[in-house]
Scaffold this motif. Structure first.
Motif, mmCIF file in Angstrom:
data_model
loop_
_atom_site.group_PDB
_atom_site.id
_atom_site.type_symbol
_atom_site.label_atom_id
_atom_site.label_comp_id
_atom_site.label_asym_id
_atom_site.label_seq_id
_atom_site.Cartn_x
_atom_site.Cartn_y
_atom_site.Cartn_z
ATOM 1 N N VAL A 67 -31.116 46.928 17.145
ATOM 2 C CA VAL A 67 -31.388 45.506 16.901
ATOM 3 C C VAL A 67 -30.098 44.694 17.003
ATOM 4 O O VAL A 67 -30.102 43.571 17.512
ATOM 5 C CB VAL A 67 -32.058 45.312 15.521
ATOM 6 C CG1 VAL A 67 -32.258 43.831 15.223
ATOM 7 C CG2 VAL A 67 -33.400 46.035 15.483
ATOM 8 N N ALA A 68 -28.980 45.265 16.519
ATOM 9 C CA ALA A 68 -27.689 44.587 16.702
ATOM 10 C C ALA A 68 -27.375 44.440 18.190
ATOM 11 O O ALA A 68 -26.896 43.387 18.641
ATOM 12 C CB ALA A 68 -26.585 45.364 15.998
ATOM 13 N N ALA A 69 -27.666 45.477 18.967
ATOM 14 C CA ALA A 69 -27.474 45.404 20.419
ATOM 15 C C ALA A 69 -28.439 44.398 21.040
ATOM 16 O O ALA A 69 -28.096 43.713 22.021
ATOM 17 C CB ALA A 69 -27.678 46.787 21.042
ATOM 18 N N LEU A 70 -29.629 44.288 20.484
ATOM 19 C CA LEU A 70 -30.603 43.317 20.977
ATOM 20 C C LEU A 70 -30.075 41.893 20.826
ATOM 21 O O LEU A 70 -30.226 41.064 21.733
ATOM 22 C CB LEU A 70 -31.919 43.478 20.216
ATOM 23 C CG LEU A 70 -33.013 42.450 20.499
ATOM 24 C CD1 LEU A 70 -33.495 42.566 21.933
ATOM 25 C CD2 LEU A 70 -34.177 42.633 19.529
ATOM 26 N N THR A 119 -28.244 34.854 7.458
ATOM 27 C CA THR A 119 -27.383 35.170 8.610
ATOM 28 C C THR A 119 -27.683 34.256 9.796
ATOM 29 O O THR A 119 -26.797 33.970 10.602
ATOM 30 C CB THR A 119 -27.546 36.634 9.022
ATOM 31 O OG1 THR A 119 -28.949 36.931 9.201
ATOM 32 C CG2 THR A 119 -26.988 37.562 7.948
ATOM 33 N N GLY A 120 -28.927 33.805 9.921
ATOM 34 C CA GLY A 120 -29.256 32.852 10.979
ATOM 35 C C GLY A 120 -28.512 31.537 10.799
ATOM 36 O O GLY A 120 -28.022 30.948 11.769
ATOM 37 N N PHE A 242 -27.666 31.702 19.051
ATOM 38 C CA PHE A 242 -26.838 32.301 18.007
ATOM 39 C C PHE A 242 -27.645 32.530 16.738
ATOM 40 O O PHE A 242 -27.502 33.566 16.076
ATOM 41 C CB PHE A 242 -25.627 31.415 17.716
ATOM 42 C CG PHE A 242 -24.423 31.761 18.536
ATOM 43 C CD1 PHE A 242 -23.617 32.823 18.186
ATOM 44 C CD2 PHE A 242 -24.102 31.020 19.659
ATOM 45 C CE1 PHE A 242 -22.503 33.151 18.940
ATOM 46 C CE2 PHE A 242 -22.988 31.340 20.428
ATOM 47 C CZ PHE A 242 -22.189 32.409 20.064
ATOM 48 N N ALA A 243 -28.477 31.579 16.374
ATOM 49 C CA ALA A 243 -29.290 31.726 15.166
ATOM 50 C C ALA A 243 -30.255 32.897 15.295
ATOM 51 O O ALA A 243 -30.423 33.690 14.356
ATOM 52 C CB ALA A 243 -30.055 30.428 14.893
ATOM 53 N N LEU A 244 -30.903 33.024 16.451
ATOM 54 C CA LEU A 244 -31.847 34.124 16.660
ATOM 55 C C LEU A 244 -31.140 35.468 16.618
ATOM 56 O O LEU A 244 -31.603 36.408 15.952
ATOM 57 C CB LEU A 244 -32.562 33.945 17.998
ATOM 58 C CG LEU A 244 -33.518 35.086 18.399
ATOM 59 C CD1 LEU A 244 -34.675 35.184 17.413
ATOM 60 C CD2 LEU A 244 -34.037 34.876 19.821
ATOM 61 N N ALA A 245 -30.001 35.576 17.327
ATOM 62 C CA ALA A 245 -29.262 36.842 17.357
ATOM 63 C C ALA A 245 -28.799 37.240 15.962
ATOM 64 O O ALA A 245 -28.897 38.406 15.565
ATOM 65 C CB ALA A 245 -28.078 36.738 18.307
#
Length: 356
Positions: A67-70, A119-120, A242-245
């Motif tokens: 998920v971090a890679a996603l 975090t978003g 950025f918010a989504l990631a």
């Protein structure tokens, strides 16, 4: 880093270098991108029947790092923004989840959601420099952020049930993992729970790329000036990315906080973000399936080498050679090459059936 970016863009597949040209084709196949996550989730739910407790923990970590890679795949693969702070966001998500969970007032699913929102919002703040920076400069900013997070965590540590805002009690030894939900108390059940949540994150990313944000991101990646001329709000969609990631990475960090052993500051070195980028480039930056492969490369491969008695430092050499090979011969990475090979195989099978 800018040399790497230019080389990768120069050898990238057509849909990556000119993403708007592939939008129509992608929208005509709305379920194709969901096949990989669904297949991986179905297989992962069966893996505990054939693996040991140790490998269940390894695969849980691999799912989290996928998920971090996603998140990085969304930022770089879809928008063209290089972020070296995904591992830092994973740590921030873990910290926030432990602090929220130790209050005992929120159910686990709500802790995941609240952590993602926190975090978003941080991702929006991080995205503000991205409005004027790109390439090497943005990579340096996010890498410095990762180093800053590591320094702060080294001095504050993760919450262990102590008083105050930080929630850390130096008298207590060790870390306190986030309390798991009742339906996923055991390692096997929690692995399946993690896989389901991670699959939802993949579906969330797919829904965005198939909709208006995905079309706007494709236009921005191809040319910001052309996107502005077309009436696209570049500021909005960059911050959205950025918010989504960071939302997805924060949820992943919360899942990691409830894994066996809890969290330590040594799990999130700044250089891990560079390793994540290299693994994702090899696995397939422009395919969400590549994020799954990258998670396995980061967590399953070191465990496999340890099982064989080989130092995990060998992976640095393997990743270096593999990255050069990817840039030169297979810009779509493992996932893209495999998808292409399977499509060719299917086409040959169909031709043989029609001619026989």
């Amino acid at each position: 880093m800018n040399v790497l970016e230019d080389a990768h863009r120069a050898t990238a597949p057509d849909h990556a270098r000119h993403p708007t040209a592939a939008i129509g084709h992608r929208l005509r196949q709305p379920l194709s991108a969901a096949v990989w996550p669904a297949g991986v989730a179905a297989a992962a739910l069966l893996l505990p029947l054939f693996t040991s407790a140790y490998w269940i923990q390894v695969l849980t970590a691999a799912a989290v790092f996928s998920v971090a890679a996603l998140g990085l795949s969304v930022l770089y693969g879809r928008v063209g923004l290089i972020s070296l702070g995904q591992i830092a966001m994973l740590a921030v998500g873990g910290w926030a989840a432990e602090r929220l969970g130790q209050t005992g007032a929120l159910p686990f699913w709500l802790v995941l959601l609240a952590t993602g929102v926190v975090t978003g919002l941080i991702g929006i703040v991080i995205g503000l420099p991205a409005l004027r920076l790109s390439g090497l400069y943005l990579a340096l900013i996010t890498l410095m952020l990762a180093a800053a997070v590591t320094i702060v965590l080294t001095n504050t540590n993760f919450p262990n049930g102590g008083p105050g805002f930080l929630g850390y009690d130096p008298v207590k030894s060790g870390t306190v993992p986030l309390a798991r939900p009742a339906v996923a108390a055991g390692d096997t059940a929690y692995f399946r729970y993690t896989v389901v949540v991670c699959a939802l994150m993949f579906l969330l990313a797919i829904a965005h790329t198939r909709g208006r944000p995905g079309r706007a991101w494709a236009a921005i990646r191809q040319s910001e000036h052309a996107a502005v001329a077309a009436g696209i709000n570049v500021t909005l969609y960059k911050l959205w990315a950025f918010a989504l990631a960071c939302f997805m990475t924060g949820v992943a960090g919360a899942l990691l906080a409830a894994s066996a052993g809890g969290l330590t500051v040594y799990q999130f070195p700044p250089q891990e973000s560079i390793t994540l980028l290299a693994a994702l480039l090899m696995a397939g930056m422009y395919h969400f399936a590549g994020a799954v492969v990258a998670g396995l490369m980061l967590k399953a491969m070191p465990a496999l080498l340890d099982t064989w008695g080989v130092s995990s430092n060998v992976l640095l050499i393997v990743f270096g050679v593999g990255l050069v090979q990817t840039l030169v011969t297979s810009p779509e990475g493992i996932a893209g090459q495999l998808s292409r090979d399977l499509a060719r195989l299917g086409a040959r099978v169909r031709v043989r059936r029609t001619t026989s």
